[in-house]
Design an enzyme around this catalytic site. Structure first.
Site, PDB file in Angstrom:
ATOM      1  N   ASP A 284       0.856  -1.180   0.000  1.00 11.38           N
ATOM      2  CA  ASP A 284       0.000   0.000   0.000  1.00 11.38           C
ATOM      3  C   ASP A 284       0.899   1.238   0.000  1.00 11.38           C
ATOM      4  O   ASP A 284       2.056   1.173   0.419  1.00 11.38           O
ATOM      5  CB  ASP A 284      -0.869  -0.027   1.264  1.00 11.38           C
ATOM      6  CG  ASP A 284      -1.749   1.198   1.398  1.00 11.38           C
ATOM      7  OD1 ASP A 284      -2.312   1.635   0.390  1.00 11.38           O
ATOM      8  OD2 ASP A 284      -1.859   1.726   2.519  1.00 11.38           O
TER       9      ASP A 284
ATOM     10  N   ASP B 162      -7.088  -2.603   3.148  1.00  8.16           N
ATOM     11  CA  ASP B 162      -5.991  -3.539   2.859  1.00  8.16           C
ATOM     12  C   ASP B 162      -6.245  -4.923   3.460  1.00  8.16           C
ATOM     13  O   ASP B 162      -5.526  -5.880   3.143  1.00  8.16           O
ATOM     14  CB  ASP B 162      -4.668  -3.001   3.432  1.00  8.16           C
ATOM     15  CG  ASP B 162      -4.287  -1.663   2.839  1.00  8.16           C
ATOM     16  OD1 ASP B 162      -4.400  -1.514   1.616  1.00  8.16           O
ATOM     17  OD2 ASP B 162      -3.888  -0.767   3.600  1.00  8.16           O
TER      18      ASP B 162
ATOM     19  N   ASP C  46      -1.955  -0.499   5.937  1.00  6.83           N
ATOM     20  CA  ASP C  46      -2.358   0.058   7.236  1.00  6.83           C
ATOM     21  C   ASP C  46      -3.839   0.330   7.318  1.00  6.83           C
ATOM     22  O   ASP C  46      -4.373   0.540   8.391  1.00  6.83           O
ATOM     23  CB  ASP C  46      -1.590   1.359   7.517  1.00  6.83           C
ATOM     24  CG  ASP C  46      -1.995   2.467   6.562  1.00  6.83           C
ATOM     25  OD1 ASP C  46      -2.346   2.157   5.397  1.00  6.83           O
ATOM     26  OD2 ASP C  46      -1.955   3.649   6.956  1.00  6.83           O
TER      27      ASP C  46
END
Length: 1126
Positions: free
Chosen positions: A414, A752, A748
């Site tokens: 990410d 995700d 985070d």
């Protein structure tokens, strides 16, 4: 994945929803979910269209039986919960110690060992004679102890980590309260207690507990990065105001961005950045944005780790080796038995017992073949490494994950909060020239960027003119905070400046105005969007020339600087001022709320560039990953331009001609998305966990990519996936796993979570990560440091090497043990090594050996090689060469000692020679005694010159007649010859243990031996214990009763054992064997990659160009279609 959940929600009929109740509620759960889903997947302002279909919020207020002012009455909570659900998270109790213990027992090798231990105990006790039955259970019990220790070490480690994780989440959960109106009163509730229809107070910094609609708003913005990955503040407003904005921009919607029209929907799991207001709860629990993701994570998608797959392959092969050896020994024994019976022409009842004993011996061979020390070695390696990784800020929740990371060849990361800090910083300033700011330097000097006479101007326009703060905690606009942080680094305390420069008039920022201003004394200071501020400026306060007019050339330079910053995805802010003479109109303003004084005769101070900067360790960590053969991909919710700029900065995207940057919806469209392998549809009723599957008698759902050929065409070049949704990330990870890659995912945000759980290893941020993300991850980065991933790779590879080293050591022992059992059983009808001796070798020595090899400290050299393949057979060709080579050497030594020790092993006179046990029976101690025909005894008439060699002390001779067995039954004194054999065997294992430190034919096996002080300590410890066992072990360890061995015999044992070092040097010179079975798993991997190789071998730039053209064509075809891709 979210498609499945969303579709399930949408399949609820209104009649089903309303059937629970009377006519109190006039809107269905399905309708509310549809509104929120439209906002989540918006392309323009689709959720406003959905709200328009239900006649807006006024109708919603009546339909949900609530009041925007007073809130819920509280007389229909039960009915409300039945229809719309509640916001309580399913309580997943932490696994108990017993459950973790049973989970550890599910391992294939553990089960094999457990069965082996039971069989060994039963057979040992049932078939032993009365004299040996008291010790017959020892070998089986030793295997049971190995299983018991392994499972408990695993369970204890997992239990501790689970408790650490639970405490981390409990601290965060205790702070999650909201203020709601009920019966006209404001009360504070835990967010799990809110219900559909509740009116919640919105305040800055709060986390949205459920999906809501804005009822009142004042300059409201939210941070949706946890849900979508987008870092830009998202404007929120009431339905009425949003509808006006939509109507105004409707004709321009094809050129508008996703968030040009404000949204009235507040998504659960997001945060309020600025502003205040009220909102009504419309969707709670599993149907909310956070709930949909959480429901996916509640299922137990059982996946075996690459290490488990490899160890099971080893176990199966060792089992086959044991079965073949067992069958061979049974055949030879029966053949010999048949020949003897034919020769003697006899068959009695006792012969049936002898045949049964043959079967028992063959089963014993299988038990001996099982490497009972291997699970313990693996467990100790993992347990020790997880403890050490905690010091590197890696909290390992799933112990196997730390080894799995060693084989990772793909990292899907990410962007927001992982690669970047999810925090805005000033990175550039333009005044005359464009200057970059060293954002990682904690001490800056404002004079580097402005002359001292401009300091006050800059400070007033940038930080006095603002409302954000960083103490006691950060509050307000991220853009303003970035300016404050820059000022603080320059030694400027923003609170003091605001106290010093008091404003007589403040004109706040609004989404319509796109600027904020303040009058300090007789000066107006202003900041806002760079193009708007520049439009109102006719002069520039140049740092080199003073105040100058902005002519076409200067304006062109300024616009070029803005364009340059925008190309790097910087948010550009203009700072300006105007000296007032008191005649300015400060009352009239236009329809956007902008005063005339803010739009003309401004003097430009600077243009500043702001962005969410990389974590400082990221470029180096990405470079280290590339060196280690790991491909890092960025998967982000941000737009292509921003994603591309960050990818270039951190080193993920090097050459655009060699890389693909795709948007999530386009990627999923091309590959067809994720479908069930069995049903061939995206949505099916196949269960996702084994328990449910057994209950309903169906196969567990296996996700697969619909268009695998297209995926194979795209993924080798895909470096950045922008505008990605949770299902896009999930599809990418699923496809990579299908192709045999070991995939790590970092993230985070709540969005995700599905990919974090699906991946082989999921890394979640411990500080910035959401609770949902942490629950889905197998490793938590406690310091949010991306470089910790590189440390995890080092530890993983170190663990993998440790296990391979131990395998080389252990399998050599097992090959020798099985072969010697086979030979000795056939020729001598006895075991060369007693069960208690094998216990010492297989359990105690293996425990120490695994601990010594597991505690080797990882080095940077581990990152200089490519990752091991998921399908790689764990025993390499080099290892096999050394296992067989050392085994042959050890067997030769053992056979020589077994059949020829009496020719060269010295024996010495001792006090036992005169004892009652040996009187007249010295032939059981010496091989060269003299037989006295008169006295009918063996003696040594001239001991010094004659009786000086050890006796041949096998229980039986090769022809089957009794030898040492007769003496042992009478005296219970173990033979000196077999003590020498046992001791030499242990010495060979000790030196081979040193050999096992290096498994790649390295020259110096002693290199770095003292960097791990535990290794020499363990070697000395094993040697010391062996001396004690041999010297004082006596009958318990089947060592010669009278102080074991003499020093001369010890030296011979050590010399024979050290021969393994010289054998290794010879084996290094022998080419590695090209054996097909060692490549059996690797060949599958090569076959899989043949799909990619033709594309990769063609002109890459051309291939990428074709893919881009296909994507552009698909996007053009999609334009104008009123559909939202799920």
């Amino acid at each position: 994945m979210l498609q499945v959940v969303l579709s399930d929600e949408q399949n609820l009929s209104i009649s089903q929803d309303l059937s629970h109740l009377g006519s109190n509620f006039r809107i269905s759960k399905q309708t509310l979910v549809k509104i929120v889903s439209a906002a989540q997947e918006r392309l323009f302002a689709e959720e406003i269209d959905e709200l328009e279909n239900i006649d807006g919020l006024q109708n919603l207020e009546m339909s949900l039986c609530t009041n925007f002012t007073k809130g819920l009455k509280g007389d229909d909570f039960k009915e409300r919960e039945i229809l719309f659900g509640n916001n309580k998270k399913p309580v997943i109790p932490p696994k108990t110690y017993i459950k973790l213990l049973l989970q550890a027992l599910e391992d294939f090798i553990m089960r094999v060992l457990l069965v082996a231990s039971i069989v060994s105990i039963i057979i040992g006790v049932a078939t032993a004679d009365d004299d040996h039955r008291s010790l017959a259970w020892i070998e089986g019990f030793a295997i049971f102890i190995a299983v018991f220790v392994c499972c408990n070490v695993t369970a204890v480690n997992d239990y501790q980590k689970e408790r650490q994780f639970q405490s981390l989440n409990q601290m965060a959960d205790s702070r999650k309260t909201v203020t709601v109106w009920r019966d006209g009163c404001k009360i504070d509730l835990h967010q799990s207690l809110v219900m559909v229809g509740d009116i919640i107070q919105i305040f800055e910094g709060m986390e949205i507990p459920a999906d809501c609609l804005v009822v009142e708003a004042a300059e409201l913005t939210s941070d949706e990065s946890a849900m979508t990955g987008e870092t830009d503040p998202i404007k929120k407003d009431t339905y009425v105001n949003c509808k006006k904005q939509r109507d105004k921009l409707k004709d321009q919607q094809n050129s508008c961005g996703r968030h040009d029209v404000s949204s009235p929907v507040m998504l659960s799991g997001t945060k309020v950045l600025s502003g205040e207001g009220k909102m009504i709860v419309v969707v709670v629990g599993d149907s909310s944005c956070v709930g949909k993701i959480s429901s996916l994570l509640a299922t137990e998608d059982v996946q075996t780790t690459p290490l488990q797959e490899k160890l099971e392959a080893i176990a199966q092969d060792v089992g086959k080796f044991g079965l073949v050896s067992s069958a061979l020994i049974l055949f030879i024994l029966l053949l010999r038995f048949a020949i003897e019976r034919i020769k003697d022409n006899s068959f009695e009842k006792d012969h049936i017992k002898e045949m049964l004993n043959f079967i028992i011996i063959s089963i014993t061979v299988i038990v001996v073949a099982i490497p009972e020390g291997l699970p313990l070695a693996v467990t100790l390696s993992l347990a020790y490494s997880t403890k050490r990784m905690l010091k590197d800020n890696n909290l390992v929740r799933k112990m196997a994950a730390c080894e799995t990371m060693g084989g990772a060849d793909m990292v899907c990361s990410d962007k927001t909060g992982t690669l970047t800090q999810n925090k805005m910083f000033m990175v550039s300033i333009w005044n005359d020239t464009l200057m970059d700011i060293d954002v990682y330097n904690e001490q800056l000097n404002l004079s580097t960027y402005f002359p001292s006479q401009m300091h006050d101007l800059y400070v007033q326009a940038s930080i006095v003119n603002g409302t954000a703060m960083i103490r006691p905690e950060e509050k307000g606009s991220k853009t303003e905070i970035a300016m404050i942080l820059f000022a603080e680094k320059c030694g400027i305390i923003y609170e003091k400046e605001r106290e010093l420069h008091v404003a007589s008039m403040k004109i706040p920022f609004s989404s319509k105005r796109k600027r904020m201003a303040m009058i300090i004394g007789k000066r107006l200071v202003i900041k806002g969007a760079s193009e708007i501020i520049l439009e109102g400026c006719n002069k520039l306060h140049s740092k080199s020339q003073g105040i100058i007019s902005i002519d076409s050339m200067v304006r062109q330079n300024i616009e070029k600087a803005i364009e340059n910053m925008a190309s790097k995805s910087l948010r550009t802010i203009g700072l300006a001022y105007r000296e007032l003479d008191g005649t300015e109109d400060l009352t009239n303003k236009n329809d956007k709320g902008v005063y005339n004084v803010e739009t003309e005769n401004l003097i430009l101070i600077a243009i500043v560039g702001i962005k969410d900067i990389l974590r400082p360790e990221v470029p180096g960590a990405v470079a280290s990953c590339k060196t280690a053969g790991i491909k890092v991909r960025m998967v982000t919710g941000d737009n292509k331009i921003t994603a591309k700029a960050i990818a270039k900065e951190c080193g993920i995207l090097i050459d655009e001609n060699q890389s693909l940057v795709l948007e999530g919806p386009d990627f999923v469209n091309r590959i067809g998305g994720v479908i069930c392998k069995w049903c061939k549809t995206a949505i099916c009723d196949c269960p996702r966990d084994q328990t449910t599957a057994k209950q309903i008698g169906k196969q567990v759902r296996v996700d697969t990519i619909k268009n695998g050929e297209e995926f194979d065409k795209l993924y080798p070049f895909l470096d950045v996936l922008a505008r990605s949704r949770p299902e896009d990330k999930y599809a990418l990870v699923t496809g990579l796993l299908e192709r045999g890659h070991v995939v790590a995912v970092t993230g985070d945000g709540t969005n995700d979570a599905p990919a974090l759980k699906k991946a082989d290893v999921g890394f979640a941020m411990g500080i910035a990560g959401t609770e949902v993300a942490r629950e889905s991850a197998s490793i938590i980065l406690l310091d949010d440091n991306f470089s910790s991933i590189v440390k995890a790779v080092m530890w993983g590879r170190n663990i993998y090497d440790s296990i391979k080293k131990f395998l080389q050591f252990q399998l050599t022992v097992n090959v020798v043990a099985v072969t010697m059992t086979l030979i000795s059983s056939v020729l001598l009808k006895q075991e060369v090594l007693e069960p208690i001796q094998m216990l010492w070798v297989n359990l105690i020595m293996d425990t120490f050996a695994s601990l010594a090899l597991a505690t080797e400290t990882p080095t940077e050299e581990l990152l200089q090689r490519k990752p091991h393949n998921r399908n790689e057979y764990m025993i390499s060709q080099k290892m096999f060469k050394h296992i067989i080579g050392q085994a042959i050497f050890q067997m030769i030594v053992m056979l020589v000692l077994l059949f020829s020790a009496q020719d060269f092993i010295p024996e010495f006179k001792g006090q036992e020679d005169d004892s009652k046990d040996f009187q007249g029976k010295l032939q059981y101690k010496y091989s060269n005694t003299q037989y006295d025909d008169k006295l009918k005894i063996h003696s040594c008439p001239n001991y010094q010159d004659y009786c000086n060699l050890v006796s041949f002390s096998t229980d039986f001779y090769v022809d089957g007649s009794e030898n040492y067995e007769a003496f042992y039954k009478e005296t219970y004194i173990p033979s000196r010859q077999f003590t020498v054999i046992f001791n030499t065997f242990v010495m060979m294992q000790l030196f081979n243990f040193m050999n096992a430190r290096r498994i790649k034919d390295e020259l110096n096996i002693f290199s770095g031996i003292f960097t791990n002080i535990l290794f020499p300590i363990i070697v000395i410890g094993i040697l010391t214990l062996q001396i004690i066992l041999v010297t004082f072990g006596g009958i318990v360890f089947h060592c010669y009763t009278y102080f074991g061995l003499r020093i001369e015999q010890w030296l011979i044992c050590v010399a024979l054992g050290s021969g393994g070092l010289f054998v290794r040097m010879i084996l290094r010179l022998i080419p590695d064997p090209k054996l097909a079975f060692l490549n059996k798993l690797g060949q599958e991997e090569k076959e899989a990659h043949k799909l990619v190789s033709p594309t990769a071998q063609n002109n890459i730039s051309y291939q990428i160009q074709v893919i881009r053209q296909e994507s552009e064509l698909a996007n053009l075809n999609d334009q104008g279609l009123d559909s939202r891709m799920m």
